[in-house]
Scaffold this active site. Structure first.
Site, PDB file in Angstrom:
ATOM      1  N   CYS A   1       0.787  -1.234   0.000  1.00  9.09           N
ATOM      2  CA  CYS A   1       0.000   0.000   0.000  1.00  9.09           C
ATOM      3  C   CYS A   1       0.825   1.294   0.000  1.00  9.09           C
ATOM      4  CB  CYS A   1      -0.978   0.033   1.167  1.00  9.09           C
ATOM      5  SG  CYS A   1      -1.476  -1.545   1.822  1.00  9.09           S
TER       6      CYS A   1
ATOM      7  N   ARG B   1       5.835 -11.581   5.621  1.00  3.23           N
ATOM      8  CA  ARG B   1       5.185 -11.393   6.921  1.00  3.23           C
ATOM      9  C   ARG B   1       5.697 -12.442   7.882  1.00  3.23           C
ATOM     10  NH1 ARG B   1      -1.004 -10.345   4.755  1.00  3.23           N
ATOM     11  NH2 ARG B   1      -0.445  -8.527   3.494  1.00  3.23           N
TER      12      ARG B   1
ATOM     13  N   GLN C   1       1.224 -10.766  -3.559  1.00  2.00           N
ATOM     14  CA  GLN C   1      -0.177 -10.346  -3.592  1.00  2.00           C
ATOM     15  C   GLN C   1      -0.511  -9.788  -4.963  1.00  2.00           C
ATOM     16  OE1 GLN C   1      -0.379  -7.588  -0.232  1.00  2.00           O
ATOM     17  NE2 GLN C   1      -2.132  -8.786   0.452  1.00  2.00           N
TER      18      GLN C   1
ATOM     19  N   ASP D   1      -2.124  -7.317  -5.907  1.00  3.17           N
ATOM     20  CA  ASP D   1      -2.600  -6.195  -5.118  1.00  3.17           C
ATOM     21  C   ASP D   1      -2.984  -5.029  -6.008  1.00  3.17           C
ATOM     22  OD1 ASP D   1      -3.121  -5.121  -2.700  1.00  3.17           O
ATOM     23  OD2 ASP D   1      -1.033  -4.875  -2.073  1.00  3.17           O
TER      24      ASP D   1
ATOM     25  N   HIS E   1      -4.475  -0.724  -5.644  1.00  2.69           N
ATOM     26  CA  HIS E   1      -4.968   0.390  -4.846  1.00  2.69           C
ATOM     27  C   HIS E   1      -5.621   1.383  -5.778  1.00  2.69           C
ATOM     28  CE1 HIS E   1      -2.033  -1.549  -2.227  1.00  2.69           C
ATOM     29  NE2 HIS E   1      -2.923  -1.255  -1.297  1.00  2.69           N
TER      30      HIS E   1
ATOM     31  N   LYS F   1     -14.331  -3.963   5.193  1.00  6.67           N
ATOM     32  CA  LYS F   1     -13.901  -4.751   4.040  1.00  6.67           C
ATOM     33  C   LYS F   1     -14.878  -5.857   3.695  1.00  6.67           C
ATOM     34  CE  LYS F   1     -11.303  -7.990   6.854  1.00  6.67           C
ATOM     35  NZ  LYS F   1     -10.219  -8.937   6.924  1.00  6.67           N
TER      36      LYS F   1
ATOM     37  N   HIS G   1      -8.259  -0.920  -1.316  1.00  6.82           N
ATOM     38  CA  HIS G   1      -7.250  -1.978  -1.437  1.00  6.82           C
ATOM     39  C   HIS G   1      -7.976  -3.213  -1.953  1.00  6.82           C
ATOM     40  CE1 HIS G   1      -4.637  -0.059   1.818  1.00  6.82           C
ATOM     41  NE2 HIS G   1      -5.824   0.467   2.062  1.00  6.82           N
TER      42      HIS G   1
HETATM   43 ZN   LIG Z   1      -3.229  -2.174   0.450  1.00  3.65          ZN
END
Ligand SMILES: [Zn+2]
Ligand SMILES: [Zn+2]
Length: 642
Positions: A338, A367, A385, A387, A389, A470, A516
């Site tokens: 992010c 992680r 990910q 991912d 945004h 979410k 996200h």
């Molecule tokens: Zn994010």
């Protein structure tokens, strides 16, 4: 006293009537099936007197609440059996879990399979004796006295965690025969009401999940409403075992977890690499189709960045420690992408005309996961990910969320998943609440998107991320297991933290919203789910090797090479088996590799430009298929989602 049933019918009873009597007044069949009741949402024992008006419901074993109580009660019986058989042992906690329960014990020696058998037999005896469960209530001092031989129980009582005992100065426990355990209840009326159970396995655990505390032995068990249900569950377990992605990953040569590399980290072999490429290609294709732009970011970033984003405040336990050279600022390896995408947004002033701005990246993250929860590529310490945004105005939220949900559902359907359920997680207590209004807008917008797509969902109050509510989308796999994959999070906080803005149509600065979204979640985990869902027999468009060609004898090698070139030119992934094994052995190997198609070529084929074609799952091959025809039909089968 008036009790309202779920169908809104109202029953009038005298004060102090028991749940059992009320069930009996409804019908004798229900009274026989009843194991507990719910009064105004609170679960209670069947024998407990009811003293207030309100909503009333009978709990039976065909409801999730009933199974929960059954498994909880069976956990008591397991602890009772263990304490009977191993008098020097002591017990910790034993909650019901999905499809079963466990109980933790401190024992001299870890349990062996023979121990588990003995425990199961002793449990069967206790169940045959049909011992009534009795609720007892006592003061904390009394309870400490009753449990004085059991240090973990004393610790629980002393800490008076309202989650584990009834709270305040009163402690409740349940007694059956000579056994007593701390417990809020409710319970089955007696041990004889356990229809079917099984002791499954044992493993190590720590008291309070804390590696600094006592090492315990955890025994897992399961209990069901009938023998048939238990059998079905055990069958499902067996299926899951056969599909285990770690085992199939080794058999199909997809990836491995070398000890020299470190726990929770995988290396991907060529076939796994091909699977990854195919999944990643599709991810990129869909990102483009849904109007996302690609960005790239490094794996580490200044500590300060994670301070600003709030990760160090709310997520530090999952982050690796600081890396620092003298004189340099500290750096952290990224647990999320992010902040990097925020920096892309921030690189210059933005106008409302540029919004929505959708930035996507297949971003590697790291992680820290406790070693106990690491599970192949399903739960790893390093993963990618898919991912994105999205930065947008308040007016665009609703449309954007719909688009994201459309993206997510398209993605999941493309990989063969058809059954979805969603969870809408709302504001957690630790949320950053300087933005109450934005939270409300966000929660409504998410619910609206789910409804627009006709996805059934449950609300999980307080389960949202620290920066916003979410949606999590769960899928059901081929053997009925649920997996959480995709997530769409509306962020009301990060834009403020980073002081993001755009210039609106009246020329004044506004704060954007941020969405996200991970469609697969972790790509590696998603591939692990695919391996288990398909049991390694991927649909042809995803198969690392689509066709293996087997020459009957070495005089057919040249023709096999020719067939390979034809298929490769057509865009298919092909392998020729030139080993010296027998044709039968080669076919068997291709089948265990779960290649979607096997082609066998012999004398007739060389002469007539044909092949023998056998598809995965078919009993035998079709001889003499013209090569052109085989190529066309294989190409057709190999077509992936558009
Ligand atoms: Zn994010
Ligand atoms: Zn209990």
């Amino acid at each position: 006293m008036d009790l309202r049933l779920p169908d809104q019918k109202v029953l009038t009873h005298e004060d102090g009537v028991t749940g059992f009597d009320v069930a009996k007044s409804i019908g004798p069949g229900l009274a026989r099936a009843a194991i507990a009741v719910k009064v105004n949402g609170e679960q209670r024992d069947l024998s407990r007197p009811i003293e207030e008006d309100g909503d009333f419901e009978v709990i039976t074993l065909d409801k999730p609440d009933g199974l929960h109580i059954l498994r909880h009660s069976t956990a008591h019986v397991m602890a009772q059996a263990v304490l009977d058989l191993y008098p020097s042992s002591t017990f910790a906690v034993g909650p019901p879990i999905e499809d079963g329960f466990y109980y933790d014990f401190e024992v001299e020696e870890p349990f062996t399979p023979e121990d588990l058998e003995k425990i199961e037999s002793r449990m069967a005896e206790i169940i045959a004796e049909d011992q009534p469960f009795k609720r007892v209530s006592m003061s904390r001092a009394e309870a400490i006295d009753v449990f004085s031989d059991h240090k973990f129980k004393v610790e629980i009582i002393e800490n008076v965690d309202p989650g584990e005992v009834s709270g305040g100065e009163e402690v409740t426990a349940y007694r059956n025969d000579g056994f007593i355990d701390l417990c809020r209840g409710p319970h089955l009326p007696s041990t004889g009401r356990i229809p079917a159970f099984k002791v499954l396995r044992s493993s190590g655990a720590y008291w309070r999940g804390d590696q600094q505390r006592e090492q315990l032995q955890r025994i897992y068990g399961t209990a069901w409403a009938s023998e048939a249900d238990l059998e079905e569950y055990l069958h499902r377990l067996e299926e899951a075992e056969k599909r285990d992605h770690r085992r199939l990953g080794a058999e199909l040569d997809l990836y491995s977890f070398p000890q020299d590399l470190g726990s929770g980290l995988a290396v991907w072999h060529p076939k796994g690499g091909m699977l990854r490429k195919l999944v990643e290609d599709h991810s990129r294709r869909l990102h483009e189709r849904f109007g996302f732009d690609f960005v790239f970011s490094p794996h580490i970033g200044k500590e300060e960045l994670w301070q600003t984003s709030g990760h160090l405040e709310f997520y530090a336990e999952n982050m690796y420690p600081t890396m620092q050279y003298e004189g340099d600022p500290g750096y952290r390896v990224k647990p999320m992408n992010c902040p990097f995408h925020v920096l892309v947004y921030q690189s210059r002033q933005r106008s409302y005309r540029e919004l929505p701005m959708r930035l996507g990246e297949l971003g590697g993250v790291y992680r820290y996961e406790q070693s106990g929860v690491i599970h192949g590529i399903l739960r790893a310490r390093g993963f990618t990910q898919d991912d994105s945004h999205t930065f947008c105005t308040g007016d665009q939220i609703q449309d954007e969320l719909r688009l994201h949900l459309d993206f997510v559902l398209t993605w999941l359907r493309d990989f063969g998943f058809e059954q979805f359920e969603a969870e809408l997680s709302t504001r957690p207590e630790q949320a950053i609440v300087d933005e109450e209004h934005r939270w409300d807008v966000a929660e409504k917008a998410l619910a609206g998107a789910l409804e627009a797509h006709g996805v059934t969902y449950q609300v999980a109050p307080g389960e949202g991320a620290f920066y916003g509510p979410k949606i999590d989308v769960h899928i059901k796999d081929a053997i009925g297991r649920r997996w959480q994959c995709s997530t769409i999070q509306l962020d009301v906080n990060t834009p403020r933290r980073f002081e993001l803005e755009y210039i609106d149509s009246t020329n004044s600065p506004e704060v954007p919203y941020m969405i996200h979204c991970a469609k697969a979640g972790s790509l590696e985990r998603f591939m692990g789910i695919l391996v288990e869902h398909y049991a390694g027999a991927f649909p042809m468009w995803l198969a690392p090797v689509q066709i293996s060609i087997i020459p009957v004898a070495d005089r057919h090698d040249e023709y096999a090479g020719h067939v390979r070139e034809r298929l490769r030119d057509a865009g298919l992934r092909v392998e020729v088996d030139l080993s010296t094994e027998t044709v039968g052995d080669k076919i068997r190997r291709a089948l265990t590799q779960k290649h979607p198609a096997v082609i066998v070529v012999g004398d007739d084929d060389v002469e007539n430009s044909t092949v023998g074609l056998r598809l995965y799952g078919e009993e035998k091959d079709t001889r003499g298929v013209p090569l052109v025809e085989a190529t066309n039909s294989l190409l057709h089968m190999a077509r992936g989602p558009a």
